[in-house]
Design a protein around this motif. Sequence first.
Motif, PDB file in Angstrom:
ATOM      1  N   THR A 150      30.700  42.531  52.676  1.00 59.24           N
ATOM      2  CA  THR A 150      31.339  41.634  53.647  1.00 59.24           C
ATOM      3  C   THR A 150      30.457  40.470  54.067  1.00 59.24           C
ATOM      4  O   THR A 150      30.935  39.326  54.159  1.00 59.24           O
TER       5      THR A 150
ATOM      6  N   ASN B 257      38.564  42.064  54.858  1.00 63.35           N
ATOM      7  CA  ASN B 257      37.552  42.401  53.863  1.00 63.35           C
ATOM      8  C   ASN B 257      38.171  42.863  52.542  1.00 63.35           C
ATOM      9  O   ASN B 257      37.484  43.380  51.673  1.00 63.35           O
TER      10      ASN B 257
ATOM     11  N   LYS C 250      28.542  39.024  50.499  1.00 68.00           N
ATOM     12  CA  LYS C 250      29.511  38.717  49.441  1.00 68.00           C
ATOM     13  C   LYS C 250      29.033  39.197  48.074  1.00 68.00           C
ATOM     14  O   LYS C 250      29.287  38.571  47.045  1.00 68.00           O
TER      15      LYS C 250
END
Length: 465
Positions: A41, A421, A44
């Motif tokens: 999250t 997410n 990335k």
Amino acid sequence: MTRLSVEVLAADAVQPITSAGHAQLGIAVLAAFAVIILLITQFKLHAFLALTIGSLALGAFAGAPLDKAITSFTTGLGSTVAGVGVLIALGAILGKLLADSGGADQIVDTILAKAGGRAMPWAMVLIASVIGLPLFFEVGIVLLIPVVLMVAKRGNYSLMRIGIPALAGLSVMHGLVPPHPGPLVAIDAVGANLGVTLAFGVLIAIPTVIIAGPLFSKVAARWADVPVPDRMLPPRASEDLKKRPGFFPTLATVLLPVVLMLSKALVDLIIDDAADTTQRVFDVIGSPLIALLAAVIVAMFTLGRPAGFSRARLSQTVEKGLMPIAGILLIVGAGGGFKQTLIDSGVGQMILDVSKDWSIPALLLAWLIAVAIRLATGSATVATVSAAGLVAPLAADMSTTHAALLVLAIGAGSLFFSHVNDAGFWLVKEYFGLSVGQTLKTWSIMETIISVVAGALVLLLSLVV
């Protein structure tokens, strides 16, 4: 209903790679999940790398020797890819043949020609469910959403009234019905019977998709009354109907692997003799590998030939179908590695020990664990694989039917409340031109309905089988 029992692993206990106590193991699991969530999250990082690092972190936090943690991860990765990798590849090839030949368009156009007015949402559920059988969720969205947008625009329908049923059909197939990779991985981890799981999955999927699709779409249309985004209306492919395969040959090809696997399950129920020739034949033709391989070979003739594909074009289509699944295979494999690290660290036994006096049914526990991982990571596949690894020991003393229901409980939990997410959340938002709030009120609520309804049906079914 099967209850948690500390004696589950008594006969087949495996020496864990760490001597950590329950408290340290619990902290290690939470810390490992936190690492995975943070990497996905905030940084990335690709889910494959996040799961790999998270698995090593789990071993480190649990006090396991690094070499043993690495061995656990690679062993789990290898066995998972060996178990489902070929099936994922065959499913991708079948999906690509279906899309490129115009077979998907033919199914869509034929059903839409027979539907209209109030029947259209139900037609979209049917289309998405049929098309979604061999396709990955993301591929299904890319294939179906343009059709959804054109139907809504051309017929002046509410976008949500048409879109939510299509999304529900895709999502239910993805979470509950093999040969999708999530259910396949859970079946492999739990040791469930694929045919029985498929039969129960279809049985549960039908009422679930009706409630989350056509029925909920009425509410969703009021919550998000948005126009069709013209910028997302691409020209349709394969407009030349003469070069499309026929509707019934296409439908038969898509359903062939499901029919073969269900046939095996029925024969297994009727004939209980491993030496019986009939059962042995169906054990072969109904195995996932042979069923999907047969569908791919048949598709080359029923889909490729009518579309005018040369041998070179068929080879090119197969190659293109395999290219996008590299990331999926790696994520699924790394999820299997994480699962094996959880098992080898003794987390499964810890859950049994800690919860031996609880009154929570095993199926409900499996659903809750999958829900927690889904909310944390945003990935239904990661949730399925991880939850399957955690609750796999619970299946040791389960009947064949309850082991199949355990897989479906995990699959149902893995679909709970998709949010920011989850890549699917943003895919739906952009295709439909929704705001974040509108996506939460439509797509996210739809996913939650699927999860809760399917989970409840699993629990109800466990009382009668």
